[in-house]
Design an enzyme around this catalytic site. Structure first.
Site, mmCIF file in Angstrom:
data_model
loop_
_atom_site.group_PDB
_atom_site.id
_atom_site.type_symbol
_atom_site.label_atom_id
_atom_site.label_comp_id
_atom_site.label_asym_id
_atom_site.label_seq_id
_atom_site.Cartn_x
_atom_site.Cartn_y
_atom_site.Cartn_z
ATOM 1 N N HIS A 308 0.852 -1.192 0.000
ATOM 2 C CA HIS A 308 0.000 0.000 0.000
ATOM 3 C C HIS A 308 0.881 1.231 0.000
ATOM 4 O O HIS A 308 1.943 1.231 0.633
ATOM 5 C CB HIS A 308 -0.910 0.011 1.234
ATOM 6 C CG HIS A 308 -2.064 0.946 1.101
ATOM 7 N ND1 HIS A 308 -1.959 2.274 1.399
ATOM 8 C CD2 HIS A 308 -3.322 0.739 0.656
ATOM 9 C CE1 HIS A 308 -3.134 2.848 1.154
ATOM 10 N NE2 HIS A 308 -3.973 1.952 0.702
ATOM 11 N N ASP A 365 -7.947 -5.449 0.105
ATOM 12 C CA ASP A 365 -8.470 -6.302 -0.966
ATOM 13 C C ASP A 365 -8.072 -7.762 -0.830
ATOM 14 O O ASP A 365 -8.540 -8.604 -1.582
ATOM 15 C CB ASP A 365 -7.978 -5.777 -2.333
ATOM 16 C CG ASP A 365 -8.602 -4.445 -2.670
ATOM 17 O OD1 ASP A 365 -9.806 -4.291 -2.438
ATOM 18 O OD2 ASP A 365 -7.878 -3.547 -3.146
HETATM 19 N N1 CMC Z 1 4.221 -7.566 -4.780
HETATM 20 C C1 CMC Z 1 5.560 -7.523 -4.961
HETATM 21 N N2 CMC Z 1 6.305 -6.415 -4.819
HETATM 22 C C2 CMC Z 1 5.651 -5.278 -4.495
HETATM 23 C C3 CMC Z 1 4.268 -5.248 -4.293
HETATM 24 C C4 CMC Z 1 3.533 -6.447 -4.444
HETATM 25 N N3 CMC Z 1 2.229 -6.466 -4.275
HETATM 26 N N4 CMC Z 1 3.884 -3.995 -3.987
HETATM 27 C C5 CMC Z 1 4.994 -3.255 -3.988
HETATM 28 N N5 CMC Z 1 6.068 -4.040 -4.283
HETATM 29 C C6 CMC Z 1 7.470 -3.594 -4.333
HETATM 30 C C7 CMC Z 1 7.747 -2.804 -5.607
HETATM 31 O O1 CMC Z 1 8.214 -3.637 -6.639
HETATM 32 C C8 CMC Z 1 8.791 -1.805 -5.135
HETATM 33 O O2 CMC Z 1 10.026 -2.467 -5.113
HETATM 34 P P1 CMC Z 1 11.393 -1.616 -5.403
HETATM 35 O O3 CMC Z 1 11.453 -0.564 -4.344
HETATM 36 O O4 CMC Z 1 12.467 -2.639 -5.306
HETATM 37 O O5 CMC Z 1 11.221 -1.039 -6.778
HETATM 38 C C9 CMC Z 1 8.400 -1.531 -3.676
HETATM 39 O O6 CMC Z 1 7.674 -2.698 -3.243
HETATM 40 C C10 CMC Z 1 7.530 -0.289 -3.520
HETATM 41 O O7 CMC Z 1 6.415 -0.436 -4.407
HETATM 42 P P2 CMC Z 1 5.785 0.747 -5.238
HETATM 43 O O8 CMC Z 1 5.141 0.183 -6.457
HETATM 44 O O9 CMC Z 1 6.795 1.830 -5.418
HETATM 45 O O10 CMC Z 1 4.707 1.243 -4.214
HETATM 46 P P3 CMC Z 1 3.459 2.150 -4.539
HETATM 47 O O11 CMC Z 1 3.156 2.876 -3.300
HETATM 48 O O12 CMC Z 1 3.726 2.974 -5.754
HETATM 49 O O13 CMC Z 1 2.307 1.113 -4.931
HETATM 50 C C11 CMC Z 1 0.550 -0.444 -4.690
HETATM 51 C C12 CMC Z 1 1.349 0.683 -4.022
HETATM 52 C C13 CMC Z 1 -0.654 -0.759 -3.817
HETATM 53 C C14 CMC Z 1 0.045 0.031 -6.055
HETATM 54 C C15 CMC Z 1 1.459 -1.689 -4.831
HETATM 55 O O14 CMC Z 1 1.861 -2.140 -3.561
HETATM 56 C C16 CMC Z 1 0.766 -2.819 -5.611
HETATM 57 O O15 CMC Z 1 0.810 -2.825 -6.836
HETATM 58 N N6 CMC Z 1 0.098 -3.780 -4.890
HETATM 59 C C17 CMC Z 1 -0.657 -4.808 -5.559
HETATM 60 C C18 CMC Z 1 -2.014 -4.272 -5.989
HETATM 61 C C19 CMC Z 1 -2.955 -4.060 -4.835
HETATM 62 O O16 CMC Z 1 -3.111 -4.915 -3.968
HETATM 63 N N7 CMC Z 1 -3.641 -2.910 -4.833
HETATM 64 C C20 CMC Z 1 -4.639 -2.571 -3.834
HETATM 65 C C21 CMC Z 1 -4.192 -1.421 -2.968
HETATM 66 S S1 CMC Z 1 -5.200 -1.211 -1.494
HETATM 67 C C22 CMC Z 1 -6.790 -0.831 -2.014
HETATM 68 C C23 CMC Z 1 -6.919 0.326 -2.938
HETATM 69 O O17 CMC Z 1 -6.160 1.275 -2.948
HETATM 70 O O18 CMC Z 1 -7.870 0.284 -3.685
#
Ligand code: CMC
Length: 429
Positions: A308, A365
Site C-alpha cells: 500500500h 483487498d
Molecule cells: N508484490 C511484490 N512487490 C511489491 C508489491 C507487491 N504487491 N507492492 C509493492 N512491491 C514492491 C515494488 O516492486 C517496489 O520495489 P522496489 O522498491 O524494489 O522497486 C516496492 O515494493 C515499492 O512499491 P511501489 O510500487 O513503489 O509502491 P506504490 O506505493 O507505488 O504502490 C501499490 C502501491 C498498492 C500500487 C502496490 O503495492 C501494488 O501494486 N500492490 C498490488 C495491488 C494491490 O493490492 N492494490 C490494492 C491497494 S489497497 C486498495 C486500494 O487502494 O484500492
C-alpha cells in the site's frame, strides 16, 4: 507554538524562499511549497504524488506507520463493530454521528431516492451481455448527469447534498441492474421496506419465480465491508473525483470518473485480481513459486492484495476483514480452499525478507473477495461492491471541496521532448 518556516536557498542564484510549515490536526508536518515557482523559478517534481498533499480535508485520517484509520476522528475498529453503513455515510457527509431523528431522516432520504429513471434500463440493455460491470457502472453513472444536469444548481448547498444522497441511494440499484443484465434477468426495483444492504442483496439475487429471503449473515457482512471501504482520504479514485470536481463538472460525471479510476488492478480492481491470483496458484504447494515470482524484478507479477502507498504496517481494514472472512465462512457453513491458500500466502510473505524489508502487508483487498465469493457475488462484480461503498467517500470529498473551493487542479510536468525545430515539408522528409 507555530513551526519556523523552512528556508530553501538556490545555490545557483543565492535567492531564497521561506516555506511555511502547516500542521494537520494530528500534527503531521507539511511544507507549503506554493511560493517556490514564483520566488525561485522552479517547479517541484513528485511523480505519483507520493510526497504531495493536494488539499486539506477533515474527513479521514490515516497513519500508515501505525496502521491507523479514522473517519471524522472515529477509529475504524469502533465503527466496524458498532455502527452501520448508513450511519457511517451520514458521519462522512456531515462530520458528526447523527441523532436518532437525523438518522431516521437520512435513512428516509437514501431510501426515497433508490429508483432510477426507467430510461436508464434502456441504456443498460444496450450493453453486450458480457460487458464488464465496471465499464457499465462508469457509463451508467455518468449518464445520470444527463438526467439531472439542468435541474442542478451547484451553487446551492442543499442541491449539492441532494445530488450526493441520490448517488448513495441509486448506486446499489444500478449495480444490481448491471448484474441482472449480464444474467438475462428482468429488472428488479428497490424493495424500500428493506434496509440498505438487504435491499441490495434482494435486487441482486431475487427472481420473479421464487420468494427470496435475504440471509442476515450476508446482509451484515456487506454492511461491514461497505463501512470498511467507505472512504480512504486522497486515494487515486478520490483524487480523480476531486480533480474532475475542481473544473466545476457535474457531480455524476465526477463520480463516473472515480469509478473508472477505481477499476484498475493497482486500486479497487485488486479484489478481483486477488481471486484470479489465488485460483491461478491453485494449491498451497505452489505458493513458494508465486512468492519467488513476486520478488523477481524481471517478472511483472505482483502479489495482489499486498502493499500500500500509505500503510507500511498491517492495513487495519485487512485485519477486520480477515476475521470477518473466517466468521462468514463458518456461519454460512462454507469451506473455501482459497481461504487456506490466502492464509498460507500471507504467512510465507510476512516471514520473507523481501516483503518484510519493503514493509508489504496484506491490504483491504486481500480477503474481501473470499467473503464476496462465499455470498455468491461473481468476481467481475467485486470492484462494483467497492464502488458502491466508496461512493460515500467520493461524494463527501466532493461536497467538502465544493464548500471550500480551491483552484482548478492542474499539475505541471518536466518536458522531455524535442527542443524547438522547423517544420519539414512532406516531400522532404
Ligand atoms: N508484490 C511484490 N512487490 C511489491 C508489491 C507487491 N504487491 N507492492 C509493492 N512491491 C514492491 C515494488 O516492486 C517496489 O520495489 P522496489 O522498491 O524494489 O522497486 C516496492 O515494493 C515499492 O512499491 P511501489 O510500487 O513503489 O509502491 P506504490 O506505493 O507505488 O504502490 C501499490 C502501491 C498498492 C500500487 C502496490 O503495492 C501494488 O501494486 N500492490 C498490488 C495491488 C494491490 O493490492 N492494490 C490494492 C491497494 S489497497 C486498495 C486500494 O487502494 O484500492
Amino acid at each position: 507554538m507555530s513551526d519556523k518556516p523552512l528556508i530553501l536557498t538556490d545555490p545557483n542564484t543565492d535567492r531564497s524562499v521561506e516555506l511555511p510549515v502547516i500542521r494537520g490536526s494530528e500534527g503531521e508536518p507539511t511544507i507549503d511549497i506554493k511560493a517556490v515557482p514564483s520566488k525561485l523559478g522552479y517547479f517541484t517534481y513528485d511523480p505519483g504524488y507520493a510526497a504531495t498533499a493536494s488539499c486539506t480535508s477533515s474527513i479521514t485520517f490515516i497513519d500508515g506507520n501505525r496502521g491507523i484509520l479514522r473517519y471524522r476522528g472515529f477509529p475504524i475498529e469502533q465503527l466496524a463493530e458498532k455502527s452501520t453503513f448508513p450511519e457511517v455515510a451520514y458521519l462522512l457527509l456531515h462530520g458528526e454521528l447523527p441523532s436518532r431523528s437525523q438518522y431516521d431522516e437520512f435513512l428516509d432520504d437514501i431510501t426515497y431516492h433508490t429508483m432510477v429513471p426507467e430510461k436508464l434500463n434502456t441504456f443498460i440493455s444496450g450493453f453486450h451481455y458480457d460487458a464488464h460491470p465496471m465499464a457499465m457502472m462508469a457509463g451508467v453513472v455518468g449518464s445520470l448527469a444527463a438526467f439531472y444536469h439542468d435541474r442542478l444548481d451547484m451553487s446551492d448547498p442543499a442541491q449539492r447534498m441532494l445530488a450526493a444522497k441520490r448517488m448513495i441511494a441509486k448506486m446499489p440499484t444500478i449495480a444490481a441492474a448491471c448484474y441482472r443484465h449480464h444474467m438475462g434477468w428482468p429488472t428488479a426495483y428497490p424493495p424500500n421496506a428493506l434496509n440498505y444492504t438487504e435491499r441490495f442483496l434482494h435486487m441482486m439475487f431475487s427472481v420473479p419465480a421464487e420468494v427470496y429471503e435475504v440471509n442476515p449473515v450476508a446482509a451484515r457482512a456487506f454492511d461491514l465491508l461497505f463501512i470498511l471501504h467507505a472512504d480512504h482520504e486522497q486515494n487515486a479514485s478520490t483524487s480523480t473525483v476531486r480533480l474532475v470536481g475542481s473544473t466545476g463538472a457535474n457531480p455524476y460525471a465526477c463520480v463516473a470518473a472515480g469509478i473508472s479510476a477505481l477499476w484498475g488492478p493497482a486500486h479497487g480492481g485488486a479484489n478481483e485480481a486477488v481471486l484470479n491470483m489465488l485460483e491461478a496458484i491453485g494449491d498451497v504447494s505452489q505458493v513458494p513459486t508465486y512468492i519467488d515470482r513476486a520478488k523477481d524484478k524481471d517478472d511483472p507479477f505482483r502479489l495482489m492484495g499486498f502493499g500500500h502507498r500509505v500503510y507500511k504496517n498491517y492495513d487495519p481494514r485487512a485485519s477486520i476483514i480477515r476475521t470477518a472472512a473466517h466468521e462468514v465462512l463458518a456461519e454460512l457453513g462454507a469451506r473455501d480452499p482459497l481461504m487456506d491458500l490466502a492464509m498460507e500466502l500471507e504467512r510465507i510473505a510476512l516471514e520473507d525478507d523481501y516483503f518484510v524489508d519493503k514493509r508489504l502487508y496484506p491490504n483491504v483487498d486481500f480477503y474481501s473477495g473470499i467473503i464476496y465469493k462465499a455470498m455468491g457475488i461473481p468476481k467481475s462484480m467485486f470492484t462494483v461492491m467497492f464502488a458502491i461503498a466508496r461512493t460515500v467517500g467520493w461524494v463527501s470529498q466532493w461536497l467538502e471541496q465544493a464548500d471550500h473551493p480551491t483552484r482548478i487542479g492542474r499539475p505541471r510536468q518536466v518536458y522531455s521532448g524535442p527542443a524547438e525545430r522547423d517544420y519539414i515539408d512532406i516531400g522532404q522528409r
